[in-house]
Design a protein around this motif. Structure first.
Motif, PDB file in Angstrom:
ATOM      1  N   MET A  67      43.618  38.916  28.193  1.00 38.51           N
ATOM      2  CA  MET A  67      43.655  38.248  29.500  1.00 38.51           C
ATOM      3  C   MET A  67      42.258  38.120  30.094  1.00 38.51           C
ATOM      4  O   MET A  67      41.912  37.091  30.680  1.00 38.51           O
ATOM      5  N   ALA A  68      41.462  39.158  29.966  1.00 36.41           N
ATOM      6  CA  ALA A  68      40.100  39.120  30.505  1.00 36.41           C
ATOM      7  C   ALA A  68      39.297  37.996  29.866  1.00 36.41           C
ATOM      8  O   ALA A  68      38.528  37.300  30.539  1.00 36.41           O
ATOM      9  N   LYS A  69      39.480  37.807  28.584  1.00 25.51           N
ATOM     10  CA  LYS A  69      38.753  36.757  27.882  1.00 25.51           C
ATOM     11  C   LYS A  69      39.263  35.365  28.241  1.00 25.51           C
ATOM     12  O   LYS A  69      38.473  34.448  28.457  1.00 25.51           O
ATOM     13  N   GLU A  70      40.581  35.210  28.303  1.00 23.75           N
ATOM     14  CA  GLU A  70      41.141  33.867  28.467  1.00 23.75           C
ATOM     15  C   GLU A  70      41.192  33.378  29.911  1.00 23.75           C
ATOM     16  O   GLU A  70      41.061  32.178  30.153  1.00 23.75           O
ATOM     17  N   MET A  71      41.416  34.298  30.876  1.00 21.86           N
ATOM     18  CA  MET A  71      41.504  33.815  32.262  1.00 21.86           C
ATOM     19  C   MET A  71      40.763  34.685  33.263  1.00 21.86           C
ATOM     20  O   MET A  71      40.872  34.477  34.467  1.00 21.86           O
ATOM     21  N   GLY A  72      39.968  35.648  32.785  1.00 27.02           N
ATOM     22  CA  GLY A  72      39.040  36.355  33.653  1.00 27.02           C
ATOM     23  C   GLY A  72      39.588  37.518  34.451  1.00 27.02           C
ATOM     24  O   GLY A  72      38.928  38.011  35.360  1.00 27.02           O
ATOM     25  N   LYS A  73      40.762  38.006  34.118  1.00 28.94           N
ATOM     26  CA  LYS A  73      41.336  39.125  34.874  1.00 28.94           C
ATOM     27  C   LYS A  73      40.606  40.419  34.533  1.00 28.94           C
ATOM     28  O   LYS A  73      40.447  40.764  33.363  1.00 28.94           O
ATOM     29  N   ARG A 252      44.604  39.273  49.714  1.00 20.42           N
ATOM     30  CA  ARG A 252      43.875  38.010  49.561  1.00 20.42           C
ATOM     31  C   ARG A 252      43.115  37.953  48.241  1.00 20.42           C
ATOM     32  O   ARG A 252      42.981  36.884  47.626  1.00 20.42           O
ATOM     33  N   LEU A 253      42.614  39.098  47.776  1.00 17.12           N
ATOM     34  CA  LEU A 253      41.745  39.103  46.600  1.00 17.12           C
ATOM     35  C   LEU A 253      42.454  39.488  45.305  1.00 17.12           C
ATOM     36  O   LEU A 253      41.822  39.511  44.249  1.00 17.12           O
ATOM     37  N   ILE A 254      43.754  39.797  45.365  1.00 16.79           N
ATOM     38  CA  ILE A 254      44.459  40.153  44.136  1.00 16.79           C
ATOM     39  C   ILE A 254      44.359  39.019  43.124  1.00 16.79           C
ATOM     40  O   ILE A 254      44.494  37.838  43.471  1.00 16.79           O
ATOM     41  N   ASN A 255      44.018  39.367  41.896  1.00  9.90           N
ATOM     42  CA  ASN A 255      43.865  38.380  40.832  1.00  9.90           C
ATOM     43  C   ASN A 255      42.819  37.320  41.217  1.00  9.90           C
ATOM     44  O   ASN A 255      42.961  36.143  40.904  1.00  9.90           O
ATOM     45  N   ASN A 256      41.779  37.765  41.911  1.00 11.37           N
ATOM     46  CA  ASN A 256      40.729  36.882  42.409  1.00 11.37           C
ATOM     47  C   ASN A 256      41.294  35.782  43.307  1.00 11.37           C
ATOM     48  O   ASN A 256      40.793  34.663  43.345  1.00 11.37           O
ATOM     49  N   ASP A 291      31.475  40.566  35.812  1.00 10.71           N
ATOM     50  CA  ASP A 291      32.101  40.557  34.491  1.00 10.71           C
ATOM     51  C   ASP A 291      33.417  41.347  34.528  1.00 10.71           C
ATOM     52  O   ASP A 291      33.424  42.513  34.944  1.00 10.71           O
ATOM     53  N   PRO A 292      34.532  40.749  34.120  1.00 12.65           N
ATOM     54  CA  PRO A 292      35.814  41.468  34.151  1.00 12.65           C
ATOM     55  C   PRO A 292      35.850  42.689  33.248  1.00 12.65           C
ATOM     56  O   PRO A 292      36.720  43.549  33.405  1.00 12.65           O
ATOM     57  N   PHE A 293      34.912  42.803  32.309  1.00 14.25           N
ATOM     58  CA  PHE A 293      34.848  43.974  31.439  1.00 14.25           C
ATOM     59  C   PHE A 293      34.041  45.111  32.062  1.00 14.25           C
ATOM     60  O   PHE A 293      34.026  46.219  31.542  1.00 14.25           O
ATOM     61  N   ASP A 294      33.372  44.818  33.173  1.00 13.69           N
ATOM     62  CA  ASP A 294      32.580  45.829  33.870  1.00 13.69           C
ATOM     63  C   ASP A 294      33.482  46.553  34.867  1.00 13.69           C
ATOM     64  O   ASP A 294      34.064  45.930  35.757  1.00 13.69           O
ATOM     65  N   GLN A 295      33.591  47.876  34.740  1.00 16.75           N
ATOM     66  CA  GLN A 295      34.464  48.646  35.615  1.00 16.75           C
ATOM     67  C   GLN A 295      34.040  48.580  37.081  1.00 16.75           C
ATOM     68  O   GLN A 295      34.835  48.867  37.980  1.00 16.75           O
ATOM     69  N   LYS A 296      32.806  48.197  37.338  1.00 13.23           N
ATOM     70  CA  LYS A 296      32.324  48.088  38.713  1.00 13.23           C
ATOM     71  C   LYS A 296      32.803  46.797  39.391  1.00 13.23           C
ATOM     72  O   LYS A 296      32.708  46.669  40.609  1.00 13.23           O
ATOM     73  N   SER A 297      33.300  45.856  38.613  1.00 11.29           N
ATOM     74  CA  SER A 297      33.716  44.562  39.158  1.00 11.29           C
ATOM     75  C   SER A 297      35.098  44.659  39.795  1.00 11.29           C
ATOM     76  O   SER A 297      36.051  45.112  39.161  1.00 11.29           O
ATOM     77  N   ASP A 298      35.188  44.241  41.048  1.00  8.60           N
ATOM     78  CA  ASP A 298      36.483  44.145  41.721  1.00  8.60           C
ATOM     79  C   ASP A 298      37.147  42.812  41.432  1.00  8.60           C
ATOM     80  O   ASP A 298      38.379  42.714  41.392  1.00  8.60           O
ATOM     81  N   GLY A 300      36.929  39.178  38.959  1.00  4.31           N
ATOM     82  CA  GLY A 300      36.357  38.455  37.843  1.00  4.31           C
ATOM     83  C   GLY A 300      36.172  37.000  38.241  1.00  4.31           C
ATOM     84  O   GLY A 300      36.243  36.646  39.415  1.00  4.31           O
ATOM     85  N   PRO A 301      35.966  36.117  37.270  1.00  3.50           N
ATOM     86  CA  PRO A 301      35.834  34.694  37.568  1.00  3.50           C
ATOM     87  C   PRO A 301      37.205  34.088  37.837  1.00  3.50           C
ATOM     88  O   PRO A 301      38.233  34.704  37.563  1.00  3.50           O
ATOM     89  N   MET A 302      37.229  32.885  38.368  1.00  8.22           N
ATOM     90  CA  MET A 302      38.468  32.147  38.414  1.00  8.22           C
ATOM     91  C   MET A 302      38.809  31.702  36.994  1.00  8.22           C
ATOM     92  O   MET A 302      37.992  31.829  36.081  1.00  8.22           O
ATOM     93  N   ALA A 303      40.006  31.199  36.791  1.00 11.65           N
ATOM     94  CA  ALA A 303      40.485  30.973  35.432  1.00 11.65           C
ATOM     95  C   ALA A 303      39.766  29.833  34.712  1.00 11.65           C
ATOM     96  O   ALA A 303      39.624  29.859  33.496  1.00 11.65           O
ATOM     97  N   ARG A 304      39.339  28.827  35.480  1.00  7.51           N
ATOM     98  CA  ARG A 304      38.649  27.689  34.865  1.00  7.51           C
ATOM     99  C   ARG A 304      37.585  27.158  35.820  1.00  7.51           C
ATOM    100  O   ARG A 304      37.720  27.255  37.035  1.00  7.51           O
ATOM    101  N   ILE A 305      36.570  26.528  35.271  1.00 10.62           N
ATOM    102  CA  ILE A 305      35.497  25.975  36.090  1.00 10.62           C
ATOM    103  C   ILE A 305      36.016  24.870  36.996  1.00 10.62           C
ATOM    104  O   ILE A 305      35.636  24.774  38.170  1.00 10.62           O
ATOM    105  N   ASP A 306      36.912  24.017  36.491  1.00 12.75           N
ATOM    106  CA  ASP A 306      37.409  22.913  37.310  1.00 12.75           C
ATOM    107  C   ASP A 306      38.201  23.431  38.507  1.00 12.75           C
ATOM    108  O   ASP A 306      38.148  22.849  39.599  1.00 12.75           O
ATOM    109  N   LEU A 307      38.905  24.549  38.329  1.00 10.96           N
ATOM    110  CA  LEU A 307      39.652  25.134  39.440  1.00 10.96           C
ATOM    111  C   LEU A 307      38.691  25.702  40.485  1.00 10.96           C
ATOM    112  O   LEU A 307      38.921  25.572  41.695  1.00 10.96           O
ATOM    113  N   ARG A 308      37.614  26.334  40.026  1.00  7.59           N
ATOM    114  CA  ARG A 308      36.595  26.843  40.946  1.00  7.59           C
ATOM    115  C   ARG A 308      35.958  25.703  41.725  1.00  7.59           C
ATOM    116  O   ARG A 308      35.754  25.792  42.948  1.00  7.59           O
TER     117      ARG A 308
END
Length: 455
Positions: A67-73, A252-256, A291-298, A300-308
């Motif tokens: 999930m972290a790789k495909e949609m940034g969770k 508000r911030l759940i799942n970015n 980075d969603p793999f960094d434990q310090k990150s609350d 991650g990115p949004m799922a796609r650039i176009d959505l952002r």
């Protein structure tokens, strides 16, 4: 179909779409599997669900990484999602048979009762934001009811779709009770039309729901739709502002911010507006995007650039319309082609601005000012949506009256964020859809509620 890492824009994998012939073959095999599956005892179905729970827990780190790789969770959020999937499997394994037991009805007949029979193959059209939970909250009760399923997942999480199929296989389910279809949105119409597909469940945008409802309606097939939302959170004058601000920030911030039931509209009565805003801004500002793999990150990115980019355009349009940006409102600087967006707060939202009616799907909070409690309720209900709502106040009796009788939504919470729970029905009204998932109500959506009358 290309899976792209939203953290850096790099291609993860390219998937070959199923042909029409392959899709039809999968549906036919899933129907053939249903003919045997529907005859299995509840105890057998429950055992397979418990196996699924065990497989999910065993593989949770792997699936969270996917999930972290495909949609940034973020990894921690992904693990929590898989654990919730395991829990819903266990829940229906324990309760499904009781939910679907025959109900004796006293009539003039020597015997009359209601029984519940599975419909057959159910198509699930699912989004990318909770790529495992959205599917398992449907699939667990569907399996327990004796149905089989095919999945059309969002194209950017095709790896998750195939992983779900693999989990089902590893759990020992009979072959073809579940199949993932690697298809684009245009092919959904043909899948709905297939005579072996008996019903459709969709979680997604309101527009996608309308299209599926129209197509299914033409073929007279049952649908359950969990669509968009613009959940209002009312903060009243006597609320614990520190607690309320913390819960509002979390929701508000759940799942970015990419959740249908995330808090989106914060309606503040004038007495506490300034103080709440001060506390809320501090909490939003404290969250780390990275980075969603960094434990310090609350976040991650949004799922796609176009959505952002669409989200940023919404923010810009509302600022031009008169909203005030108190925090964020910019695309952060990270290396590579990324989909990050920092927590943003817009205030002064008024009728006529786009955000007053639109759903904002990302880490953007909208602050509304209300004259008093009645005005806050009016603003909350002045929306085309109706998924969830929350109210914050120290007066439990008053809060319950507001939640139960005055707010127009499928779920209303008091001094808590809106969330889905396997024990409670979940769904919306108005442009947020219809039908219910979870609890005893959800498992009865895709069954034939049959009357048996014996003279």
């Amino acid at each position: 179909m290309i899976s792209v890492n939203p953290t850096n824009g790099k291609t993860i994998k390219t998937y070959i779409e199923d042909t029409e012939k392959q899709v039809n073959a999968k549906i036919e095999r899933t129907h053939t599997a249903w003919i045997k599956w529907k005859e299995t005892r509840f105890s057998v179905r429950a055992e397979f669900l418990r196996n699924t729970s065990a497989v999910l827990l065993k593989r949770k780190a792997e699936l969270a990484t996917l999930m972290a790789k495909e949609m940034g969770k973020p990894i921690a959020s992904g693990i929590a999602e898989i654990e919730k999937c395991a829990a819903v499997c266990d829940y229906y394994a324990a309760n499904g048979a009781n939910f679907l037991k025959d109900e004796i009805i006293a009539t003039e007949a020597s015997k009359s009762y209601v029984c519940f029979q599975p419909l057959g193959v159910v198509l699930a059209v699912m989004p990318w934001n909770f790529p495992f939970w959205q599917l398992f909250r449907f699939l667990a009760p569907a399996f327990m009811a004796g149905n089989t399923g095919v999945l059309k997942h969002a194209s950017n999480v095709s790896g998750c779709a195939l992983a779900i199929e693999d989990v089902i296989k590893e759990a020992g389910f009979p072959k073809d009770v579940f199949n993932a279809l690697l298809i684009n949105s245009k092919m959904v119409k043909d899948v709905i039309a297939h005579p072996f597909v008996k019903a459709v469940t969709l979680t997604g945008s309101t527009e996608a729901g309308k299209q599926v409802a129209q197509q299914a309606g033409f073929h007279l097939k049952k649908t359950v739709l969990e669509l968009g939302g613009s959940d209002p959170y009312l903060v009243l004058a006597d609320a614990d502002l520190e607690q309320a601000a913390e819960i509002c920030m979390q929701s508000r911030l759940i799942n970015n911010g990419q959740s249908c039931i995330a808090a989106k509209r914060f309606i503040l009565v004038k007495e506490i507006e300034k103080e709440f805003t001060k506390i809320f801004l501090k909490k939003m500002q404290s969250k780390v995007t990275g980075d969603p793999f960094d434990q310090k990150s609350d976040l991650g990115p949004m799922a796609r650039i176009d959505l952002r980019d669409e989200l940023h355009q919404q923010v810009s349009d509302n600022i031009k319309a008169g909203a005030k940006c108190l925090l964020g409102g910019k695309i952060p600087e990270f290396k590579g082609d990324h989909a990050f967006y920092t927590p943003t707060v817009l205030s002064g939202i008024k009728k006529g601005m786009p955000a007053y009616q639109e759903e904002i799907f990302g880490p953007v909070a909208l602050l509304f000012s209300a004259k008093d409690e009645d005005d806050a309720i009016r603003i909350a209900n002045d929306s085309p949506f109706g998924l969830g709502a929350a109210v914050f106040t120290a007066d439990a009796t008053r809060a319950e009256a507001i939640a139960a009788k005055k707010l127009n939504a499928g779920s209303c919470f008091v001094n808590s964020l809106v969330k889905s729970d396997a024990r409670l029905p979940f769904g919306g009204i108005n442009q947020s859809g219809y039908g219910r998932e979870l609890s005893s109500f959800g498992i009865r959506e895709f069954v034939n509620i049959k009357t048996v009358y014996i003279q």
